[in-house]
Design a protein around this motif. Structure first.
Motif, PDB file in Angstrom:
ATOM      1  N   LEU A 131       8.487   7.080  44.410  1.00  0.00           N
ATOM      2  CA  LEU A 131       9.769   7.728  44.129  1.00  0.00           C
ATOM      3  C   LEU A 131      10.630   7.799  45.390  1.00  0.00           C
ATOM      4  CD1 LEU A 131       8.380  10.609  41.878  1.00  0.00           C
ATOM      5  CD2 LEU A 131       9.350   8.413  41.158  1.00  0.00           C
ATOM      6  N   PRO A 132      11.949   7.809  45.246  1.00  0.00           N
ATOM      7  CA  PRO A 132      12.856   7.741  46.405  1.00  0.00           C
ATOM      8  C   PRO A 132      13.259   9.093  46.961  1.00  0.00           C
ATOM      9  CG  PRO A 132      14.112   7.442  44.394  1.00  0.00           C
ATOM     10  CD  PRO A 132      12.682   7.600  43.969  1.00  0.00           C
ATOM     11  N   TYR A 133      12.423  10.120  46.795  1.00  0.00           N
ATOM     12  CA  TYR A 133      12.760  11.447  47.305  1.00  0.00           C
ATOM     13  C   TYR A 133      11.453  12.207  47.529  1.00  0.00           C
ATOM     14  CZ  TYR A 133      13.061  11.096  42.211  1.00  0.00           C
ATOM     15  OH  TYR A 133      12.860  10.717  40.915  1.00  0.00           O
ATOM     16  N   PRO A 134      11.490  13.280  48.301  1.00  0.00           N
ATOM     17  CA  PRO A 134      10.275  14.099  48.473  1.00  0.00           C
ATOM     18  C   PRO A 134       9.968  14.854  47.186  1.00  0.00           C
ATOM     19  CG  PRO A 134      12.133  15.098  49.615  1.00  0.00           C
ATOM     20  CD  PRO A 134      12.610  13.757  49.138  1.00  0.00           C
ATOM     21  N   VAL A 135       8.672  15.072  46.950  1.00  0.00           N
ATOM     22  CA  VAL A 135       8.214  15.664  45.692  1.00  0.00           C
ATOM     23  C   VAL A 135       7.297  16.847  45.993  1.00  0.00           C
ATOM     24  CG1 VAL A 135       6.967  15.217  43.539  1.00  0.00           C
ATOM     25  CG2 VAL A 135       8.363  13.410  44.554  1.00  0.00           C
ATOM     26  N   TYR A 136       7.449  17.907  45.215  1.00  0.00           N
ATOM     27  CA  TYR A 136       6.552  19.051  45.355  1.00  0.00           C
ATOM     28  C   TYR A 136       5.105  18.618  45.064  1.00  0.00           C
ATOM     29  CZ  TYR A 136      10.147  22.619  45.927  1.00  0.00           C
ATOM     30  OH  TYR A 136      11.176  23.400  46.432  1.00  0.00           O
ATOM     31  N   GLY A 137       4.150  19.323  45.694  1.00  0.00           N
ATOM     32  CA  GLY A 137       2.743  18.914  45.631  1.00  0.00           C
ATOM     33  C   GLY A 137       2.003  19.296  44.375  1.00  0.00           C
ATOM     34  N   ALA A 138       2.673  19.869  43.382  1.00  0.00           N
ATOM     35  CA  ALA A 138       2.090  20.166  42.078  1.00  0.00           C
ATOM     36  C   ALA A 138       3.145  19.824  41.035  1.00  0.00           C
ATOM     37  CB  ALA A 138       1.671  21.627  41.978  1.00  0.00           C
ATOM     38  N   ALA A 195       7.312  23.948  50.243  1.00  0.00           N
ATOM     39  CA  ALA A 195       8.394  22.966  50.272  1.00  0.00           C
ATOM     40  C   ALA A 195       7.835  21.586  50.609  1.00  0.00           C
ATOM     41  CB  ALA A 195       9.441  23.374  51.297  1.00  0.00           C
ATOM     42  N   PRO A 196       8.375  20.528  50.000  1.00  0.00           N
ATOM     43  CA  PRO A 196       7.824  19.183  50.219  1.00  0.00           C
ATOM     44  C   PRO A 196       8.306  18.489  51.481  1.00  0.00           C
ATOM     45  CG  PRO A 196       9.583  19.097  48.595  1.00  0.00           C
ATOM     46  CD  PRO A 196       9.395  20.543  48.940  1.00  0.00           C
ATOM     47  N   GLY A 197       9.222  19.073  52.236  1.00  0.00           N
ATOM     48  CA  GLY A 197       9.743  18.384  53.423  1.00  0.00           C
ATOM     49  C   GLY A 197      10.890  17.464  53.051  1.00  0.00           C
ATOM     50  N   ARG A 198      11.208  16.538  53.954  1.00  0.00           N
ATOM     51  CA  ARG A 198      12.381  15.687  53.746  1.00  0.00           C
ATOM     52  C   ARG A 198      12.053  14.200  53.698  1.00  0.00           C
ATOM     53  NH1 ARG A 198      16.974  18.506  57.698  1.00  0.00           N
ATOM     54  NH2 ARG A 198      16.842  20.601  56.753  1.00  0.00           N
ATOM     55  N   THR A 199      10.800  13.843  53.747  1.00  0.00           N
ATOM     56  CA  THR A 199      10.421  12.431  53.760  1.00  0.00           C
ATOM     57  C   THR A 199      10.383  11.888  52.346  1.00  0.00           C
ATOM     58  OG1 THR A 199       9.066  12.802  55.729  1.00  0.00           O
ATOM     59  CG2 THR A 199       8.696  10.766  54.504  1.00  0.00           C
ATOM     60  N   ALA A 200      11.202  10.870  52.082  1.00  0.00           N
ATOM     61  CA  ALA A 200      11.225  10.257  50.754  1.00  0.00           C
ATOM     62  C   ALA A 200       9.887   9.585  50.464  1.00  0.00           C
ATOM     63  CB  ALA A 200      12.355   9.233  50.671  1.00  0.00           C
ATOM     64  N   GLY A 201       9.420   9.728  49.249  1.00  0.00           N
ATOM     65  CA  GLY A 201       8.157   9.117  48.853  1.00  0.00           C
ATOM     66  C   GLY A 201       6.935   9.888  49.284  1.00  0.00           C
TER      67      GLY A 201
END
Length: 270
Positions: A188-195, A62-68
């Motif tokens: 980007l204005p949201y958290p993103v998966y690492g792949a 999971a990418p967490g909740r931090t945008a960008g």
């Protein structure tokens, strides 16, 4: 006959030969590791082709909740796994990846963030498109619009690419040379998966203007050939040393005259 091998000169030759042979063996072992790694990748590609895709959240951390911010990079063995995700495409933040070659032509891969229900996003490589007809290979392409509303995609996991490369906005679109997910996520204005995902299928269907990104098997047999080559070189170095030493022992060194056999000379006639 072989006592000359204990001389400093020949001991130096022997040390040099053994060191060279050891290096060649190590290079062969390194190529063997590469062969095993590439064989493992090919096995994963083949195994995943017939499997039911899993939910992206069950495969990628999971990418967490931090945008960008990008999530943790997934383990290497998740590469090429088939996953599915449902969300809405963010057409305002399309990412163009320039100088990408498909079927011998240079163009752009088009990544579009798919925003999921929890507010995180996964980058989806929707396919390859050629550059605009006028302007050369760097001309921004005509990008087919992403479908609106809810979209379900099935794709293969592709690990983030390495290499320092900027992500910049040109003519209103994000553009980069490599798919370095952490750098793209920072725009980007949201958290993103690492792949990211290489698109296989999509509902509603993808635009036919996109050329699918091929999943290419690794050339593991090339590494296997290098293994054999380096190990043969190591054996040849040792055999070569033995051959030169034997030649030296029997007086066969180039430029060295063989001793005369006095017993074979004719006896002078008085």
């Amino acid at each position: 006959m072989y006592r000359f091998l204990l001389s400093p000169r020949w001991l130096g030759y022997l040390a040099l030969t053994l060191a060279a042979a050891m290096v060649m063996v190590l290079l062969g072992n390194w190529q063997l590791d590469r062969y095993r790694q590439r064989s493992s990748i090919n096995e994963r590609i083949d195994a995943s082709s017939g499997t039911t895709p899993a939910e992206v959240a069950r495969v990628l951390p999971a990418p967490g909740r931090t945008a960008g911010a990008a999530g943790p990079p997934p383990p290497a063995d998740t590469a090429w796994s088939r996953v599915t995700a449902t969300g809405r495409y963010d057409s305002a933040n399309v990412i163009l990846v320039r100088s990408r070659t498909v079927e011998g032509q240079v163009g752009y891969e088009v990544l579009t963030p798919l925003v999921l229900a929890d507010g995180s996003a996964v980058l989806v490589d929707r396919g390859w498109v050629p550059p605009a007809r006028s302007g050369g290979a760097m001309a921004q392409p005509e990008v087919p619009a992403a479908p609106g509303g809810e979209v379900t995609v099935v794709g293969r996991v592709h690990l983030s690419e390495s290499g320092p490369d900027r992500v910049e906005r040109r003519e209103g679109r994000l553009e980069t040379r490599r798919v370095a997910v952490p750098r793209i996520a920072g725009q980007l204005p949201y958290p993103v998966y690492g792949a990211y995902l290489l698109l296989d299928t999509q509902t509603p269907p993808a635009d036919p203007a996109f050329v699918p990104i091929p999943v290419v098997h690794q050339n593991n047999w090339q590494n296997g050939g290098y293994v054999v080559q380096w190990w043969i070189f190591a054996v040849m170095a040792l055999v070569g040393f033995g051959w030169v030493a034997r030649r030296e022992a029997h007086g066969g060194r180039p430029g060295r005259e063989k001793p005369l056999d006095r017993a074979a000379e004719p006896t002078p006639v008085p």
